[in-house]
Design a protein around this motif. Sequence first.
Motif, PDB file in Angstrom:
ATOM      1  N   LEU A   1      42.072  44.622  27.273  1.00  0.00           N
ATOM      2  CA  LEU A   1      41.241  44.005  28.317  1.00  0.00           C
ATOM      3  C   LEU A   1      41.965  44.126  29.658  1.00  0.00           C
ATOM      4  CD1 LEU A   1      38.679  42.423  28.999  1.00  0.00           C
ATOM      5  CD2 LEU A   1      39.965  40.314  28.565  1.00  0.00           C
ATOM      6  N   ARG A   2      41.356  44.881  30.573  1.00  0.00           N
ATOM      7  CA  ARG A   2      41.993  45.167  31.858  1.00  0.00           C
ATOM      8  C   ARG A   2      41.300  44.432  32.998  1.00  0.00           C
ATOM      9  NH1 ARG A   2      42.576  51.619  31.968  1.00  0.00           N
ATOM     10  NH2 ARG A   2      43.087  51.170  34.150  1.00  0.00           N
ATOM     11  N   SER A   3      42.045  44.235  34.096  1.00  0.00           N
ATOM     12  CA  SER A   3      41.506  43.618  35.304  1.00  0.00           C
ATOM     13  C   SER A   3      41.282  44.710  36.345  1.00  0.00           C
ATOM     14  CB  SER A   3      42.464  42.548  35.840  1.00  0.00           C
ATOM     15  OG  SER A   3      41.958  41.985  37.030  1.00  0.00           O
ATOM     16  N   LEU A   4      40.076  45.243  36.389  1.00  0.00           N
ATOM     17  CA  LEU A   4      39.784  46.364  37.293  1.00  0.00           C
ATOM     18  C   LEU A   4      39.827  45.924  38.753  1.00  0.00           C
ATOM     19  CD1 LEU A   4      36.904  48.121  35.321  1.00  0.00           C
ATOM     20  CD2 LEU A   4      39.368  48.541  35.229  1.00  0.00           C
ATOM     21  N   SER A   5      39.435  44.683  39.030  1.00  0.00           N
ATOM     22  CA  SER A   5      39.460  44.200  40.415  1.00  0.00           C
ATOM     23  C   SER A   5      40.893  44.116  40.936  1.00  0.00           C
ATOM     24  CB  SER A   5      38.774  42.842  40.515  1.00  0.00           C
ATOM     25  OG  SER A   5      39.445  41.883  39.713  1.00  0.00           O
ATOM     26  N   MET A   6      41.834  43.678  40.093  1.00  0.00           N
ATOM     27  CA  MET A   6      43.222  43.585  40.527  1.00  0.00           C
ATOM     28  C   MET A   6      43.877  44.964  40.603  1.00  0.00           C
ATOM     29  SD  MET A   6      43.412  40.467  41.188  1.00  0.00           S
ATOM     30  CE  MET A   6      45.134  40.138  41.504  1.00  0.00           C
ATOM     31  N   GLU A   7      43.422  45.911  39.809  1.00  0.00           N
ATOM     32  CA  GLU A   7      43.909  47.284  39.942  1.00  0.00           C
ATOM     33  C   GLU A   7      43.477  47.854  41.288  1.00  0.00           C
ATOM     34  OE1 GLU A   7      42.639  49.551  36.589  1.00  0.00           O
ATOM     35  OE2 GLU A   7      43.988  48.532  35.182  1.00  0.00           O
ATOM     36  N   ARG A   8      42.256  47.505  41.703  1.00  0.00           N
ATOM     37  CA  ARG A   8      41.785  47.939  43.019  1.00  0.00           C
ATOM     38  C   ARG A   8      42.623  47.299  44.129  1.00  0.00           C
ATOM     39  NH1 ARG A   8      40.498  51.532  46.501  1.00  0.00           N
ATOM     40  NH2 ARG A   8      38.948  50.919  48.053  1.00  0.00           N
ATOM     41  N   LEU A   9      42.944  46.023  43.955  1.00  0.00           N
ATOM     42  CA  LEU A   9      43.794  45.338  44.931  1.00  0.00           C
ATOM     43  C   LEU A   9      45.161  46.002  45.016  1.00  0.00           C
ATOM     44  CD1 LEU A   9      44.401  42.999  46.866  1.00  0.00           C
ATOM     45  CD2 LEU A   9      45.067  41.635  44.870  1.00  0.00           C
ATOM     46  N   ALA A  10      45.700  46.416  43.876  1.00  0.00           N
ATOM     47  CA  ALA A  10      47.012  47.069  43.867  1.00  0.00           C
ATOM     48  C   ALA A  10      47.002  48.352  44.678  1.00  0.00           C
ATOM     49  CB  ALA A  10      47.441  47.354  42.429  1.00  0.00           C
ATOM     50  N   ASP A  11      45.824  49.002  44.779  1.00  0.00           N
ATOM     51  CA  ASP A  11      45.712  50.207  45.598  1.00  0.00           C
ATOM     52  C   ASP A  11      45.691  49.876  47.086  1.00  0.00           C
ATOM     53  OD1 ASP A  11      45.628  51.924  43.426  1.00  0.00           O
ATOM     54  OD2 ASP A  11      43.444  51.858  43.273  1.00  0.00           O
TER      55      ASP A  11
END
Length: 276
Positions: free
Chosen positions: A79-89
């Motif tokens: 289960l991944r957090s796609l919104s936080m991956e976007r924030l990391a970018d």
Amino acid sequence: MEHQTEELSEMLTCIYLPDTRYAINQQMKELSDMLTCQVCWETLTHPIYRCKFEHLLCPKCFPTLTKCPSCREQLEPNLRSLSMERLADLVRIPCEYSDVGCPELLQPKTKQLHEETCGFGPGASVAQCPLVYSCSWLGSLGAIEQHVYDDHQDELVVTPDGAFTAAASSTALLEFDSALFVLRAESVTVADFTSHYVHVGHVAQGLRAAGARYRFKVRQEPDGAFYKGHVSDYRQSLQELAAAGGCLSFVTQVDKPDEVSYSGAIKKLPFQILIE
């Protein structure tokens, strides 16, 4: 999850509005704190895993757990957090050595690599001023650019189009595209021959120095062919660069006139090569 999304939206709004309540560095610090693994406390990059309540975990810690360490809820597989991956970018984090002068704001995925080679870090090597023949300054690699602006402003040639000229056996500081470069032309005579070298080096530290963002072209004769090469670390010796094909080099006989001159230009590449 809804509460965290609202909090993130408010923080991002603060960054871009003119009446922001915090300094940029403080905002980025708060955002980077959100991108922290709940087990090892390392800064998160792709992929970012989570529990159903959005407690975040890194890819090293997540496979070792069955329950979330924060809320004790059962973890769902992958289960991944796609919104936080976007924030990391999007987020940019100050370097660990910002308090001693490093100005870099970094993506989480490049932060560790930068800090390993940061010119302001405790293990940074001592470097010489680019004007090595006329200035005896020594200091950390990260402090060289400020030294140039403080002590060599009058010698700095601003070239909006990247064009330059140079005489044999000369060194010049150039500013192009808000970056600093050193142009070195050197002649070395051995026996009956003189070897000539010309190179443009990037006066930078860390990731900016490693990124192949610029190239230069230079020629000896007004109507001669151009030599083209990538701008690289200014601290490399011209002889080493010539052996690797990294600079203009040619040989003349000693009894021939050595009043040679060069013309050329620095060009910004339309992309950046980053090796990770």
